[in-house]
Scaffold this active site. Structure first.
Site, PDB file in Angstrom:
ATOM      1  N   LYS A 228       0.867  -1.173   0.000  1.00 20.78           N
ATOM      2  CA  LYS A 228       0.000   0.000   0.000  1.00 20.78           C
ATOM      3  C   LYS A 228       0.910   1.231   0.000  1.00 20.78           C
ATOM      4  CE  LYS A 228      -2.436   3.472   1.812  1.00 20.78           C
ATOM      5  NZ  LYS A 228      -2.093   4.680   1.059  1.00 20.78           N
TER       6      LYS A 228
ATOM      7  N   GLY B   9      -4.968   3.572  -2.368  1.00 25.24           N
ATOM      8  CA  GLY B   9      -6.223   4.062  -1.788  1.00 25.24           C
ATOM      9  C   GLY B   9      -5.958   4.682  -0.436  1.00 25.24           C
TER      10      GLY B   9
ATOM     11  N   GLY C 173      -5.310   5.537   3.325  1.00 22.91           N
ATOM     12  CA  GLY C 173      -4.684   4.779   4.408  1.00 22.91           C
ATOM     13  C   GLY C 173      -5.686   4.234   5.401  1.00 22.91           C
TER      14      GLY C 173
ATOM     15  N   GLY D  33      -4.865   0.707   4.445  1.00 23.66           N
ATOM     16  CA  GLY D  33      -3.882   0.405   5.489  1.00 23.66           C
ATOM     17  C   GLY D  33      -4.520  -0.314   6.664  1.00 23.66           C
TER      18      GLY D  33
ATOM     19  N   GLU E  62       8.711  16.351  15.556  1.00 25.10           N
ATOM     20  CA  GLU E  62       9.215  16.237  14.187  1.00 25.10           C
ATOM     21  C   GLU E  62       8.459  17.204  13.268  1.00 25.10           C
ATOM     22  OE1 GLU E  62       8.035  12.754  11.831  1.00 25.10           O
ATOM     23  OE2 GLU E  62      10.166  12.447  11.482  1.00 25.10           O
TER      24      GLU E  62
HETATM   25  P1  NAP Z   1       1.784   8.757   7.426  1.00 23.92           P
HETATM   26  O1  NAP Z   1       0.793   9.826   7.261  1.00 23.92           O
HETATM   27  O2  NAP Z   1       1.859   8.050   8.725  1.00 23.92           O
HETATM   28  O3  NAP Z   1       1.466   7.705   6.247  1.00 23.92           O
HETATM   29  C1  NAP Z   1       2.267   6.580   6.027  1.00 23.92           C
HETATM   30  C2  NAP Z   1       1.458   5.535   5.275  1.00 23.92           C
HETATM   31  O4  NAP Z   1       0.393   5.094   6.123  1.00 23.92           O
HETATM   32  C3  NAP Z   1       0.800   6.060   3.999  1.00 23.92           C
HETATM   33  O5  NAP Z   1       0.768   5.049   3.027  1.00 23.92           O
HETATM   34  C4  NAP Z   1      -0.604   6.373   4.479  1.00 23.92           C
HETATM   35  O6  NAP Z   1      -1.554   6.370   3.457  1.00 23.92           O
HETATM   36  C5  NAP Z   1      -0.847   5.230   5.448  1.00 23.92           C
HETATM   37  N1  NAP Z   1      -1.899   5.475   6.430  1.00 23.92           N
HETATM   38  C6  NAP Z   1      -2.493   6.661   6.773  1.00 23.92           C
HETATM   39  N2  NAP Z   1      -3.426   6.449   7.719  1.00 23.92           N
HETATM   40  C7  NAP Z   1      -3.433   5.124   7.993  1.00 23.92           C
HETATM   41  C8  NAP Z   1      -4.166   4.299   8.888  1.00 23.92           C
HETATM   42  N3  NAP Z   1      -5.116   4.790   9.700  1.00 23.92           N
HETATM   43  N4  NAP Z   1      -3.903   2.972   8.909  1.00 23.92           N
HETATM   44  C9  NAP Z   1      -2.945   2.443   8.102  1.00 23.92           C
HETATM   45  N5  NAP Z   1      -2.225   3.176   7.229  1.00 23.92           N
HETATM   46  C10 NAP Z   1      -2.462   4.505   7.168  1.00 23.92           C
HETATM   47  O7  NAP Z   1       3.252   9.248   7.107  1.00 23.92           O
HETATM   48  P2  NAP Z   1       3.747  10.114   5.890  1.00 23.92           P
HETATM   49  O8  NAP Z   1       3.267  11.503   6.068  1.00 23.92           O
HETATM   50  O9  NAP Z   1       3.446   9.398   4.610  1.00 23.92           O
HETATM   51  O10 NAP Z   1       5.340  10.042   6.084  1.00 23.92           O
HETATM   52  C11 NAP Z   1       6.021  10.886   6.941  1.00 23.92           C
HETATM   53  C12 NAP Z   1       6.314  10.202   8.259  1.00 23.92           C
HETATM   54  O11 NAP Z   1       6.989   8.980   8.019  1.00 23.92           O
HETATM   55  C13 NAP Z   1       7.249  11.011   9.130  1.00 23.92           C
HETATM   56  O12 NAP Z   1       6.789  10.971  10.460  1.00 23.92           O
HETATM   57  C14 NAP Z   1       8.571  10.283   9.022  1.00 23.92           C
HETATM   58  O13 NAP Z   1       9.437  10.436  10.095  1.00 23.92           O
HETATM   59  C15 NAP Z   1       8.107   8.887   8.890  1.00 23.92           C
HETATM   60  N6  NAP Z   1       9.158   8.083   8.281  1.00 23.92           N
HETATM   61  C16 NAP Z   1       9.852   7.192   9.041  1.00 23.92           C
HETATM   62  C17 NAP Z   1      10.888   6.452   8.486  1.00 23.92           C
HETATM   63  C18 NAP Z   1      11.673   5.450   9.269  1.00 23.92           C
HETATM   64  O14 NAP Z   1      12.317   4.616   8.656  1.00 23.92           O
HETATM   65  N7  NAP Z   1      11.660   5.485  10.584  1.00 23.92           N
HETATM   66  C19 NAP Z   1      11.206   6.634   7.159  1.00 23.92           C
HETATM   67  C20 NAP Z   1      10.499   7.558   6.423  1.00 23.92           C
HETATM   68  C21 NAP Z   1       9.459   8.271   6.988  1.00 23.92           C
HETATM   69  P3  NAP Z   1      -2.128   7.733   2.802  1.00 23.92           P
HETATM   70  O15 NAP Z   1      -1.140   8.147   1.799  1.00 23.92           O
HETATM   71  O16 NAP Z   1      -3.408   7.311   2.216  1.00 23.92           O
HETATM   72  O17 NAP Z   1      -2.288   8.719   3.912  1.00 23.92           O
END
Ligand code: NAP
Length: 474
Positions: free
Chosen positions: A170, A201, A203, A207, A377
């Site tokens: 996803k 689709g 999250g 997700g 962050e």
């Molecule tokens: P995010 O909003 O948490 O989304 C990550 C993924 O989860 C996306 O595919 C998102 O889909 C999906 N998602 C959203 N709501 C969900 C739910 N309720 N249940 C399951 N999945 C769901 O994060 P982001 O904004 O894409 O990325 C930035 C964050 O990632 C930052 O906090 C960063 O630090 C973290 N990050 C961590 C690492 C690491 O290795 N530690 C690496 C890179 C990034 P949608 O696109 O549909 O919202």
């Protein structure tokens, strides 16, 4: 600019129409124009993909077969890297020179790291009278973010394949095009139907269905700590393994006696890489009080070289924030930090261009370690500079956030830096500028996550052990 249309999902080895209706707009953050569409999948699509992945899973798959699959995918992906780099620039605004290097060459190195890890990996070992088997976990649900779209997928899908697992992927809605291109490479590699599936689709729908699906064995998530907590909750309710790679607020600790000029230059580069949209970015720079003024002058001079602009211009070092929502979030952090008393050295919340989500690299000095900017962050081009009195004070500040993903220590010699690093609660630290190692385990302490990615440790996440107790003499 061409538009990229993906009307179908890849399930069970075929591109199929989604069960749900509607599409997701993919927006170029530099122009705010729609540049493509992917399907707005539904829970029914997840169910079909999980069914296919279950059907394709063979717990007795040979190591030779895994190795063949892995190399086929790496070769097919490598051929497409120039195209994938351009998609990444188009969909999330990474400057082209970052897209062609860090965004695509690092994933290739990571992918090759899994091939190296597989060679000679001990899938069986004897412990006393037991034969311990390491077996593939099964069906993996992989949920990835937008910041390094190819890297995030490679860090999950390739070790899953190397372990003998099957995958339902996803991608983030903000950067799905490069991930669809990766799946096309997997198709071209000729993987058996069902080994890799993609469902795009929302999250909250895709997700959450993956995280709670009774026939998914392992959910591997990378994203924000808030969503990670929800994914962990759902995985816990259905008793499945979960790996969480989450956010960070990593400290770049410059100890007294360090080479200040190098530490500042490398530290600024790290903080602003990919426009600060890097989970492991060193977003807090900790500077000894007695070198504080000198350090701030050097930081300002270094930041002046970080040109913001058109991501297709090879001279650009910082492109737009990846989406309007990210842009607004970052601006909010900057405005609140100024209100809370941090001193703005350069940059600010004003957009740099009329169109697109462009912000200047922003540096705050005198940041209170306990303030929002010192704790949370931002995920944008914002560096917090914090003075400290002595090494114990630096350690207290470095460890004083809920996160523990990454960081750096600079000192007069490696022994001093390593001794300090042993006391920092974080998953990885660069010592006096030691380079990135794609084979070393990567992951967080505290609220930065659970589990490890990359290399041998990353491969082991996708395996579970079985012990066979043997009779004497066996
Ligand atoms: P995010 O909003 O948490 O989304 C990550 C993924 O989860 C996306 O595919 C998102 O889909 C999906 N998602 C959203 N709501 C969900 C739910 N309720 N249940 C399951 N999945 C769901 O994060 P982001 O904004 O894409 O990325 C930035 C964050 O990632 C930052 O906090 C960063 O630090 C973290 N990050 C961590 C690492 C690491 O290795 N530690 C690496 C890179 C990034 P949608 O696109 O549909 O919202």
């Amino acid at each position: 600019m061409p538009t990229y249309e993906h009307p179908t999902l890849f399930i069970d080895g075929r591109w199929v129409n989604p069960a749900g209706s509607g599409v997701i707009d993919v927006i170029d953050p530099a122009t705010e124009k729609v540049i493509g569409h992917v399907p707005n999948g539904s829970a029914a699509d997840v169910d079909a993909a999980v069914h296919a992945a279950r059907g394709a899973f063979d717990p007795l798959i040979s190591v030779d077969e895994r190795r063949d699959r892995l190399h086929l995918v790496i070769d097919a992906m490598e051929k497409r890297l120039p195209d994938i780099a351009h998609l990444i620039t188009a969909e999330m605004g990474a400057p082209v020179r970052i897209a062609e290097t860090v965004q695509t060459q690092v994933p290739l190195a990571v992918a090759k790291g899994f091939a190296d890890a597989l060679d000679g990996f001990a899938f069986e070992e004897r412990i006393g009278n037991s034969l311990v088997l390491r077996e593939p976990y099964g069906v993996v649900g992989a949920i990835t973010p937008w910041n390094y779209p190819l890297y995030q997928v490679v860090a999950k899908v390739l070790p899953a394949i190397a372990a003998g697992c099957t995958v339902v992927l996803k991608p983030s809605n903000d950067a799905p095009l490069s991930v669809f291109a990766f799946v096309e490479a997997c198709e071209e590699a000729g993987l058996p139907p069902g080994v890799i599936n993609i469902v795009s689709g929302p999250g909250q729908v895709i997700g959450e269905r993956l995280a709670s699906h009774p026939d998914v064995d392992f959910v591997s998530f990378t994203g924000s700590t808030g969503v990670g907590s929800r994914v962990g909750e759902l995985a816990g309710q259905s008793i499945k393994k979960v790996a969480l790679e989450l956010g960070g607020k990593s400290a770049n600790v410059i100890l007294d006696g360090a080479d200040l000029a190098t530490a500042v230059k490398v530290g600024v580069g790290n903080a602003f890489l990919n426009g600060g949209q890097t989970c492991m970015a060193w977003t807090r720079m900790l500077v000894p009080q007695r070198h504080y003024g000198e350090a701030l002058d050097q930081i300002e001079a270094a930041v002046a070289r970080y040109t913001v602009g058109d991501p297709w211009d090879p001279a650009t070092r910082i492109g737009p924030s990846a989406s309007r929502s990210q842009f607004n979030t970052v601006r909010g952090f900057i405005e609140r930090a100024a209100r809370e008393g941090a001193r703005l050295v350069t940059g600010g919340a004003e957009p740099v261009r009329d169109r697109g989500f462009f912000l200047a690299p922003t540096v705050f000095a005198d940041v209170d370690p306990e303030s929002e900017l010192g704790q949370e962050e931002v995920f944008g081009p914002v560096l917090a500079v914090i003075p400290y009195t002595d090494a114990d004070d630096a350690l207290r500040i470095a460890n004083g956030t809920p996160y523990g993903l990454s960081g750096a220590v600079w000192a007069a010699d490696d022994e001093t830096a390593i001794a300090f690093a042993r006391r920092v609660q974080t998953g990885q630290l660069d010592i006096n500028g030691g380079p990135y190692n794609p084979a070393a385990p990567f992951g967080g302490y505290k609220k930065s996550g659970i589990g490890r990615e990359l290399g041998r440790f990353g491969l082991e996440e996708f395996l579970q052990t079985k012990s066979l107790q043997l009779r004497a003499g066996a």
